[in-house]
Scaffold this active site. Sequence first.
Site, PDB file in Angstrom:
ATOM      1  N   CYS A   1       0.835  -1.203   0.000  1.00  0.00           N
ATOM      2  CA  CYS A   1       0.000   0.000   0.000  1.00  0.00           C
ATOM      3  C   CYS A   1       0.866   1.248   0.000  1.00  0.00           C
ATOM      4  O   CYS A   1       0.524   2.262  -0.612  1.00  0.00           O
ATOM      5  CB  CYS A   1      -0.916   0.009   1.209  1.00  0.00           C
ATOM      6  SG  CYS A   1      -0.037   0.135   2.793  1.00  0.00           S
TER       7      CYS A   1
ATOM      8  N   HIS B   1      -1.780   0.860   7.269  1.00  0.00           N
ATOM      9  CA  HIS B   1      -2.166   0.905   5.857  1.00  0.00           C
ATOM     10  C   HIS B   1      -1.878   2.314   5.344  1.00  0.00           C
ATOM     11  O   HIS B   1      -1.579   3.219   6.131  1.00  0.00           O
ATOM     12  CB  HIS B   1      -3.650   0.555   5.730  1.00  0.00           C
ATOM     13  CG  HIS B   1      -4.130   0.357   4.333  1.00  0.00           C
ATOM     14  ND1 HIS B   1      -3.497  -0.478   3.433  1.00  0.00           N
ATOM     15  CD2 HIS B   1      -5.189   0.888   3.660  1.00  0.00           C
ATOM     16  CE1 HIS B   1      -4.164  -0.456   2.280  1.00  0.00           C
ATOM     17  NE2 HIS B   1      -5.182   0.367   2.388  1.00  0.00           N
TER      18      HIS B   1
ATOM     19  N   ASN C   1      -8.202   4.077  -2.200  1.00  0.00           N
ATOM     20  CA  ASN C   1      -7.618   2.878  -1.629  1.00  0.00           C
ATOM     21  C   ASN C   1      -6.974   2.033  -2.728  1.00  0.00           C
ATOM     22  O   ASN C   1      -7.050   2.368  -3.914  1.00  0.00           O
ATOM     23  CB  ASN C   1      -8.709   2.078  -0.894  1.00  0.00           C
ATOM     24  CG  ASN C   1      -8.154   1.126   0.136  1.00  0.00           C
ATOM     25  OD1 ASN C   1      -6.963   1.121   0.429  1.00  0.00           O
ATOM     26  ND2 ASN C   1      -9.006   0.290   0.690  1.00  0.00           N
TER      27      ASN C   1
END
Length: 324
Positions: free
Chosen positions: A132, A271, A291
């Site tokens: 991520c 994240h 995302n």
Amino acid sequence: MILLFLHLHLTILPCSNVFNVKKIYDFIPKVNLEEIDRLNSLSKGEEDHRARYGLTKLSDMSKDEYKNLHLSDEKMTKSPHLYGRSWIQYKDWKRHSYMVTRKKRAVLPMQVDWRTKGVVGGVRDQGLCGACWAFSTVGIMETMSAIGNGKLVQLSVQEAIDCAGLGNSGCAGGDICLLLDWLAITKTAVDTDKQYPLRLTDGKCRVNKTASGVRVNTFTCDSFVGAEEKILDAIATHGPVAVAVNALTWQNYLGGVIQFHCSGTPADLNHAVQLVGYDLTSEVPYYIAKNSWGPEFGNAGYIHLALGSNICGLANEVASVDVL
């Protein structure tokens, strides 16, 4: 096979009633069903604004699987002010700096969405690769490049996965500020995705030292806890930012604005996402977070996060970049 079976059913269930819903629920860990009920019961506000939870493509994972596969990839290793240059150090900071009052707040646009400018690429899916940190950082770099030259070109996340040092560990995790630091120190150009395609696994670095890709010119990395007006300012006057977050309660997120039940302490960050806009006109003002779990997750791949209370820890580590 079980995971694939469930994913297919969850994808097509809304379009058909031929499948036995009970059988689908048999694959969902009880703790996830309990969490869905709990989060929905605790969500507050008007129906159109409060967060909604239900079955997603991640709901068949146990909480440990979810954490190990999707929440072990952002690893903040030092205080943000020790990286690069603080936003406060920009030479034109006086033009940006202000206190949040109704009068001053009116200086900012009430709505900003960089997607409408055609400079934000499509939502990507990191799969089982814990990168991520690379998706979010490379994502804001390609947007800043597009803002500068008017041409949106998808950049290589795989190059960052394979090559970034300074403690970044490919699919095993990394940090948004560490990646920017490494790119700035090494003057590495990020190639296009076409030239260095995504494979979602660790590989041998094939960076082209002579590539005419996108390079980091300067970057900032700050903690804006208690000062989220500076995040709004950065998004509105500069461009999207990458932030570290705590996504522990996102596993079953369907839509709406996440306002509660999401720890904001630095130790819980796990994240990273991109903040590509905000909406101050909404009953619950929110950030638009891009995302990297695919376009079928959340709001077409996006998540709305309430503004002003460090929800999910989004203000602990905020990175922006200028590119060449």
